[in-house]
Each structure stands twice: as C-alpha cells, then as structure tokens.
Design a protein around this motif. Structure first.
Motif, PDB file in Angstrom:
ATOM      1  N   THR A  78     -28.051  69.675  47.752  1.00  0.00           N
ATOM      2  CA  THR A  78     -28.417  69.067  49.041  1.00  0.00           C
ATOM      3  C   THR A  78     -28.047  67.587  49.119  1.00  0.00           C
ATOM      4  OG1 THR A  78     -30.639  68.517  48.240  1.00  0.00           O
ATOM      5  CG2 THR A  78     -30.347  70.662  49.333  1.00  0.00           C
ATOM      6  N   VAL A  79     -27.365  67.078  48.096  1.00  0.00           N
ATOM      7  CA  VAL A  79     -27.056  65.644  48.072  1.00  0.00           C
ATOM      8  C   VAL A  79     -25.564  65.427  47.834  1.00  0.00           C
ATOM      9  CG1 VAL A  79     -27.486  63.430  46.943  1.00  0.00           C
ATOM     10  CG2 VAL A  79     -29.360  65.050  47.242  1.00  0.00           C
ATOM     11  N   GLU A  80     -24.948  64.605  48.672  1.00  0.00           N
ATOM     12  CA  GLU A  80     -23.550  64.185  48.542  1.00  0.00           C
ATOM     13  C   GLU A  80     -23.482  62.981  47.597  1.00  0.00           C
ATOM     14  OE1 GLU A  80     -19.807  62.987  48.583  1.00  0.00           O
ATOM     15  OE2 GLU A  80     -20.354  64.883  49.563  1.00  0.00           O
ATOM     16  N   ALA A  86     -24.242  55.184  47.578  1.00  0.00           N
ATOM     17  CA  ALA A  86     -24.492  54.165  48.597  1.00  0.00           C
ATOM     18  C   ALA A  86     -25.970  53.776  48.632  1.00  0.00           C
ATOM     19  CB  ALA A  86     -24.037  54.666  49.970  1.00  0.00           C
ATOM     20  N   VAL A  87     -26.853  54.760  48.480  1.00  0.00           N
ATOM     21  CA  VAL A  87     -28.290  54.472  48.437  1.00  0.00           C
ATOM     22  C   VAL A  87     -28.601  53.573  47.245  1.00  0.00           C
ATOM     23  CG1 VAL A  87     -30.582  55.468  48.067  1.00  0.00           C
ATOM     24  CG2 VAL A  87     -28.972  56.564  49.657  1.00  0.00           C
ATOM     25  N   PHE A  88     -28.025  53.915  46.070  1.00  0.00           N
ATOM     26  CA  PHE A  88     -28.294  53.122  44.871  1.00  0.00           C
ATOM     27  C   PHE A  88     -27.724  51.700  45.019  1.00  0.00           C
ATOM     28  CE2 PHE A  88     -28.086  57.399  42.478  1.00  0.00           C
ATOM     29  CZ  PHE A  88     -29.402  57.666  42.824  1.00  0.00           C
ATOM     30  N   LYS A  89     -26.577  51.582  45.669  1.00  0.00           N
ATOM     31  CA  LYS A  89     -25.997  50.258  45.894  1.00  0.00           C
ATOM     32  C   LYS A  89     -26.920  49.422  46.775  1.00  0.00           C
ATOM     33  CE  LYS A  89     -23.070  46.854  46.540  1.00  0.00           C
ATOM     34  NZ  LYS A  89     -23.041  45.736  45.556  1.00  0.00           N
ATOM     35  N   ARG A  90     -27.449  50.023  47.819  1.00  0.00           N
ATOM     36  CA  ARG A  90     -28.381  49.288  48.687  1.00  0.00           C
ATOM     37  C   ARG A  90     -29.631  48.894  47.908  1.00  0.00           C
ATOM     38  NH1 ARG A  90     -32.878  50.766  51.624  1.00  0.00           N
ATOM     39  NH2 ARG A  90     -33.451  49.197  53.199  1.00  0.00           N
ATOM     40  N   TRP A  91     -30.150  49.796  47.106  1.00  0.00           N
ATOM     41  CA  TRP A  91     -31.339  49.475  46.308  1.00  0.00           C
ATOM     42  C   TRP A  91     -31.064  48.301  45.369  1.00  0.00           C
ATOM     43  CZ3 TRP A  91     -33.423  54.969  44.533  1.00  0.00           C
ATOM     44  CH2 TRP A  91     -33.980  55.605  45.652  1.00  0.00           C
ATOM     45  N   LEU A  92     -29.867  48.275  44.790  1.00  0.00           N
ATOM     46  CA  LEU A  92     -29.498  47.156  43.913  1.00  0.00           C
ATOM     47  C   LEU A  92     -29.470  45.848  44.711  1.00  0.00           C
ATOM     48  CD1 LEU A  92     -28.414  46.211  41.094  1.00  0.00           C
ATOM     49  CD2 LEU A  92     -26.116  46.584  42.020  1.00  0.00           C
ATOM     50  N   VAL A 122     -33.158  62.108  52.069  1.00  0.00           N
ATOM     51  CA  VAL A 122     -32.265  63.271  52.066  1.00  0.00           C
ATOM     52  C   VAL A 122     -32.058  63.760  53.505  1.00  0.00           C
ATOM     53  CG1 VAL A 122     -31.776  65.533  51.067  1.00  0.00           C
ATOM     54  CG2 VAL A 122     -33.212  63.910  49.815  1.00  0.00           C
ATOM     55  N   PRO A 123     -31.159  63.115  54.252  1.00  0.00           N
ATOM     56  CA  PRO A 123     -30.794  63.646  55.565  1.00  0.00           C
ATOM     57  C   PRO A 123     -29.961  64.916  55.381  1.00  0.00           C
ATOM     58  CG  PRO A 123     -29.445  61.739  55.036  1.00  0.00           C
ATOM     59  CD  PRO A 123     -30.446  61.868  53.938  1.00  0.00           C
ATOM     60  N   PRO A 124     -29.666  65.645  56.456  1.00  0.00           N
ATOM     61  CA  PRO A 124     -28.829  66.845  56.330  1.00  0.00           C
ATOM     62  C   PRO A 124     -27.503  66.510  55.639  1.00  0.00           C
ATOM     63  CG  PRO A 124     -29.793  66.738  58.508  1.00  0.00           C
ATOM     64  CD  PRO A 124     -30.134  65.444  57.852  1.00  0.00           C
ATOM     65  N   LEU A 125     -26.976  67.475  54.888  1.00  0.00           N
ATOM     66  CA  LEU A 125     -25.777  67.242  54.084  1.00  0.00           C
ATOM     67  C   LEU A 125     -24.594  66.798  54.942  1.00  0.00           C
ATOM     68  CD1 LEU A 125     -24.755  67.341  51.187  1.00  0.00           C
ATOM     69  CD2 LEU A 125     -24.142  69.744  51.539  1.00  0.00           C
ATOM     70  N   LEU A 380     -20.683  43.264  57.715  1.00  0.00           N
ATOM     71  CA  LEU A 380     -20.732  44.492  58.505  1.00  0.00           C
ATOM     72  C   LEU A 380     -21.218  45.657  57.659  1.00  0.00           C
ATOM     73  CD1 LEU A 380     -20.085  46.235  61.012  1.00  0.00           C
ATOM     74  CD2 LEU A 380     -17.716  46.360  60.182  1.00  0.00           C
ATOM     75  N   LYS A 381     -20.691  45.761  56.450  1.00  0.00           N
ATOM     76  CA  LYS A 381     -21.105  46.855  55.570  1.00  0.00           C
ATOM     77  C   LYS A 381     -22.590  46.753  55.240  1.00  0.00           C
ATOM     78  CE  LYS A 381     -20.471  48.998  51.068  1.00  0.00           C
ATOM     79  NZ  LYS A 381     -19.835  48.956  49.740  1.00  0.00           N
ATOM     80  N   ARG A 382     -23.049  45.528  54.968  1.00  0.00           N
ATOM     81  CA  ARG A 382     -24.462  45.355  54.643  1.00  0.00           C
ATOM     82  C   ARG A 382     -25.340  45.807  55.804  1.00  0.00           C
ATOM     83  NH1 ARG A 382     -24.406  40.084  53.626  1.00  0.00           N
ATOM     84  NH2 ARG A 382     -23.411  40.497  51.627  1.00  0.00           N
ATOM     85  N   GLY A 383     -24.933  45.433  57.011  1.00  0.00           N
ATOM     86  CA  GLY A 383     -25.705  45.849  58.181  1.00  0.00           C
ATOM     87  C   GLY A 383     -25.675  47.348  58.393  1.00  0.00           C
ATOM     88  N   LEU A 384     -24.488  47.945  58.200  1.00  0.00           N
ATOM     89  CA  LEU A 384     -24.371  49.398  58.354  1.00  0.00           C
ATOM     90  C   LEU A 384     -25.218  50.134  57.324  1.00  0.00           C
ATOM     91  CD1 LEU A 384     -20.565  49.885  59.112  1.00  0.00           C
ATOM     92  CD2 LEU A 384     -22.475  50.472  60.613  1.00  0.00           C
ATOM     93  N   MET A 385     -25.193  49.643  56.086  1.00  0.00           N
ATOM     94  CA  MET A 385     -25.986  50.293  55.047  1.00  0.00           C
ATOM     95  C   MET A 385     -27.474  50.222  55.385  1.00  0.00           C
ATOM     96  SD  MET A 385     -23.981  49.148  51.562  1.00  0.00           S
ATOM     97  CE  MET A 385     -25.008  50.097  50.452  1.00  0.00           C
ATOM     98  N   GLU A 386     -27.899  49.083  55.886  1.00  0.00           N
ATOM     99  CA  GLU A 386     -29.304  48.927  56.234  1.00  0.00           C
ATOM    100  C   GLU A 386     -29.691  49.873  57.367  1.00  0.00           C
ATOM    101  OE1 GLU A 386     -33.104  47.570  55.809  1.00  0.00           O
ATOM    102  OE2 GLU A 386     -31.366  47.167  54.518  1.00  0.00           O
ATOM    103  N   ASP A 387     -28.804  50.014  58.347  1.00  0.00           N
ATOM    104  CA  ASP A 387     -29.101  50.886  59.489  1.00  0.00           C
ATOM    105  C   ASP A 387     -28.980  52.363  59.136  1.00  0.00           C
ATOM    106  OD1 ASP A 387     -29.639  48.758  61.156  1.00  0.00           O
ATOM    107  OD2 ASP A 387     -27.617  48.667  61.976  1.00  0.00           O
ATOM    108  N   LEU A 388     -27.878  52.731  58.480  1.00  0.00           N
ATOM    109  CA  LEU A 388     -27.576  54.143  58.258  1.00  0.00           C
ATOM    110  C   LEU A 388     -28.378  54.754  57.114  1.00  0.00           C
ATOM    111  CD1 LEU A 388     -23.670  54.037  58.659  1.00  0.00           C
ATOM    112  CD2 LEU A 388     -25.377  54.714  60.366  1.00  0.00           C
ATOM    113  N   LEU A 389     -28.609  53.966  56.063  1.00  0.00           N
ATOM    114  CA  LEU A 389     -29.269  54.533  54.888  1.00  0.00           C
ATOM    115  C   LEU A 389     -30.790  54.509  54.995  1.00  0.00           C
ATOM    116  CD1 LEU A 389     -26.962  53.092  52.081  1.00  0.00           C
ATOM    117  CD2 LEU A 389     -26.867  55.339  53.189  1.00  0.00           C
TER     118      LEU A 389
END
Length: 404
Positions: A78-80, A86-92, A122-125, A380-389
């Motif tokens: 269930t996880v890509e 990307a989640v772990f990168k944001r957490w770091l 865990v959003p949909p795959l 831009l990437k930082r903002g996208l990660m914050e919004d999307l993840l």
C-alpha cells in the motif's frame, strides 16, 4: 565476502556506491540484511541533524547488505517507495526525527522501534504515485539547475585563472602567450604580461592590516551593531547583513572597527582549509564592524581596484600561499600581518584591472541568476512537500479527471 552499505554511503536522496566495504555475513545474516530494489535506507546513528537522512536502494537484487547503523524501510503493497522517501525527507527537514532520537556521547540514534511507532500518512496508492511524479519533476529541475551551476563554477575558475595570468587587452580579448610571446615576461610568479608589475599586497595598501574587535559572548545579542564573523562570508562575498549577529560597542569601538565600501577582510584564524579566506565589503546601509579573528585591509585605490584584489585573494595561488604560510595550532591555523603583506600580486594598470573585474562580474551575475532560480525551485519544492505530504492539498481531482 559480501559488499554492504553503511552510513557514509547513504546520502540525501542517493546512495554512493564508490566506497563500499565488504565483510562476511552468515546465511542467516545475509537473509536478514540483503537489500531489495525499492528499500529505503535511513541513517540510524549520526549527528542529530542528519539522523533519518535517507535514500532509495537502486542497486542489483541480492547485491548488497546493509550495516546495523542503518534502518531499512521496506514498503508494503500500500506504499509507494518514492512517496515514503519524500515523507522521510520532509521529516528530516522539519526536525521530526530529532523528536525521537536518543543522544549518546558521540552521536544520536534513531532507534528502529521508536521509528516504527511514528505515524505514517497513507493516502491511496494512485495518489501517492501522482505525488511522487510531481516531486520527481521538481527534483529533475533542481538537478538540472545544479548541473548548470556546477558547470558555470568550473568555467569561472578557468576564466579567473586566464584573466589573472594573461589579462584582457583593449579589445577585451585574452592575450595569447603562445602566439604573442613578446607580450609576456618572466616573473617570480611565473609568466605575466609585459606591461604588468610583479608586486605584493602590502605595497598596495593604505596603512597596515588591522585586527578586529574582541567582545565576550555576553555582549552579543539582538541589539547593537552587526558584526562580521568567520561564517559570514564565502568566496569573496559577504552574506546579507540581516543574518549577522549584533554586538554592544562603545562609540569609539564602532568608529575604529567600522567597515567601509571597498575594504577587504581576511580570516587570520580559522581551520587550515579556510585560513586566509577573504571578502570584499560592499556599500552598507548601517555601521558594521568585524571580529578579532580577521583583518581589515584598505587598498590604495589609485593602484589597486578592490574588485581585482578580492579575485586575486580568492584564486588558487593566493589560497596556496596562505596554506604554505599558515601556523598550525590545536584545531586551527593562523596567518599574521606579514603573511598578508607578502601575498604576491600580478598587477595590471588600473584600467585593465577594471576590465577584468567587469568580465568576471558579468559571468558572476549569470551564475548568481542561476543560483536564484535554484533557490526558488527549492522553495517551491518545500512548499509543495508541506502541502501535498500533509494532505493540505490533494491531487485526487486530477486523478479523477485522468480516469474520465
């Protein structure tokens, strides 16, 4: 003997396979520690700010094992993997891992059990994959821009070397020592244009180099005068004054140590790699002073353009000169005023110095423009990660439209 990956191999987003060690693994250990494509390795033991640094394993199946100083996250159905990374990168980046690390004497540890207890989104795959595509596109743009910047820096070094040894004639062309050897002469610093002088920095200064002000840590705070410290400049350029620490000074100290446009700063005490590091002082909007571990130079502007001086001091020959003169002590090295005065300078006339500065300035502007672009893409990437993840912005509508 089996190759295995360790902390030194797992960098931020990629694995370095150029320095891999080998050791014996028992069949049981090999079964436990053998990596599969898509596994995500995270640094388990590292300095606090680097615990949790991660990369996706992309090597051969059954080709590598990993050391227990790493944590292996193997995605379920269930996880890509790219989404998880990307989640772990944001957490770091946001310091989430630091909330669970345990500090020992020399390093921090993530801890497999503590890591496993972290709540994982865990959003949909299909949505995970779409998010990964979006972030991969941004990463590609970052990578391409970084490659452009690296190439420009390489070209700049070659251009700097040529201009400081061959110069620029009245037509703006580099002199050619092979075709026009008569235009060159031998000097203590090698072959230089015939019209240039073999000089030293000390002969081109007004007065003597001056050490900066010393103040105890209790005098630093949010008020007072901005002060240049050894981490406040790089490659000849001061950081933005808004990032400087401030220090309490008397009026006399502020006047004595105030920096002026065109001054040159040189680190007199630093690590061996950075001793002699220099910066050119631009026009400043408020009084700024400098710390005691550096010197201020005032150049004779009728003979030496400050822009030319800083390019000489940042070039490889000057860096090598300071390295040869540095006096080593525990964990640091130093140069003195005599060392600074003795720096060799191949000196064109003032007009040619200014032509050289203009050529390099135009190139540096191009390099700076690319670095601004890179900063914007990263933001831009930082903002996208914050919004999307975090689920603040969903991509499900786009997926539904694609399905239709």
């Amino acid at each position: 003997m089996v190759p295995y990956l360790r902390v030194a191999n797992v960098l931020d987003g990629y694995i370095d396979y150029s320095d891999v060690n080998e050791m014996n693994f028992s069949p049981t250990e090999q079964k436990k520690y053998t990596l599969q494509k898509g596994d995500i390795l995270l640094n388990e033991g590292q300095s606090t700010e680097l615990v949790g640094r991660s990369a996706i394993y992309d090597g051969p199946e059954d080709g590598y094992c990993y050391q227990n100083s790493l944590v292996n996250f193997r995605c379920g159905s269930t996880v890509e993997p790219r989404f998880a990374r990307a989640v772990f990168k944001r957490w770091l980046d946001i310091g989430h891992f630091t909330t669970i690390v345990k500090q020992t004497t020399s390093m921090a540890h993530l801890g497999g059990e503590r890591f496993a207890r972290l709540a994982f989104p865990v959003p949909p795959l299909a949505e995970q994959r779409q998010l990964a595509v979006i972030l991969d596109t941004i990463d590609d743009a970052i990578c391409k821009t970084e490659q452009i910047i690296a190439k420009l820096k390489q070209v700049k070094q070659g251009l700097l070397r040529d201009l400081l040894t061959r110069g620029s004639d009245h037509n703006g062309e580099l002199r050619d020592p092979e075709r026009h050897s008569e235009q060159f002469k031998h000097s203590p610093m090698g072959r230089i244009p015939r019209t240039w002088q073999a000089s030293t920095l000390g002969s081109l200064l007004v007065g003597s180099p001056q050490n900066g002000v010393y103040k105890p840590g209790t005098e630093y705070g949010v008020s007072g005068s901005p002060i240049v410290r050894i981490d406040a400049f790089y490659d000849g350029v001061l950081n933005d004054v808004s990032t400087f620490k401030r220090v309490k000074l008397t009026d006399g100290e502020r006047l004595l140590y105030r920096l002026e446009e065109g001054n040159i700063l040189i680190n007199r005490v630093n690590s061996i790699d950075y001793v002699g590091k220099a910066a050119h002082v631009p026009q400043l909007d408020e009084p700024v002073v400098f710390e005691s571990n550096m010197m201020r130079l005032r150049v004779d502007r009728t003979r030496l353009d400050p822009g030319y001086a800083i390019r000489v001091l940042c070039a490889s020959p000057a860096r090598q000169f300071f390295f040869s003169r540095a006096k080593s002590a525990i964990a640091q090295a130093s140069v003195n005023q005599t060392d600074v005065r003795d720096v060799p300078i191949a000196l064109p006339d003032l007009g040619e110095q200014q032509r050289i500065v203009a050529v390099l300035g135009n190139f540096e502007s191009r390099l700076g423009a690319e670095e601004i672009v890179l900063g914007k893409i990263r933001l831009l990437k930082r903002g996208l990660m914050e919004d999307l993840l975090t689920g603040r912005v969903r991509v499900t509508r786009g997926l539904e439209q694609a399905a239709e």
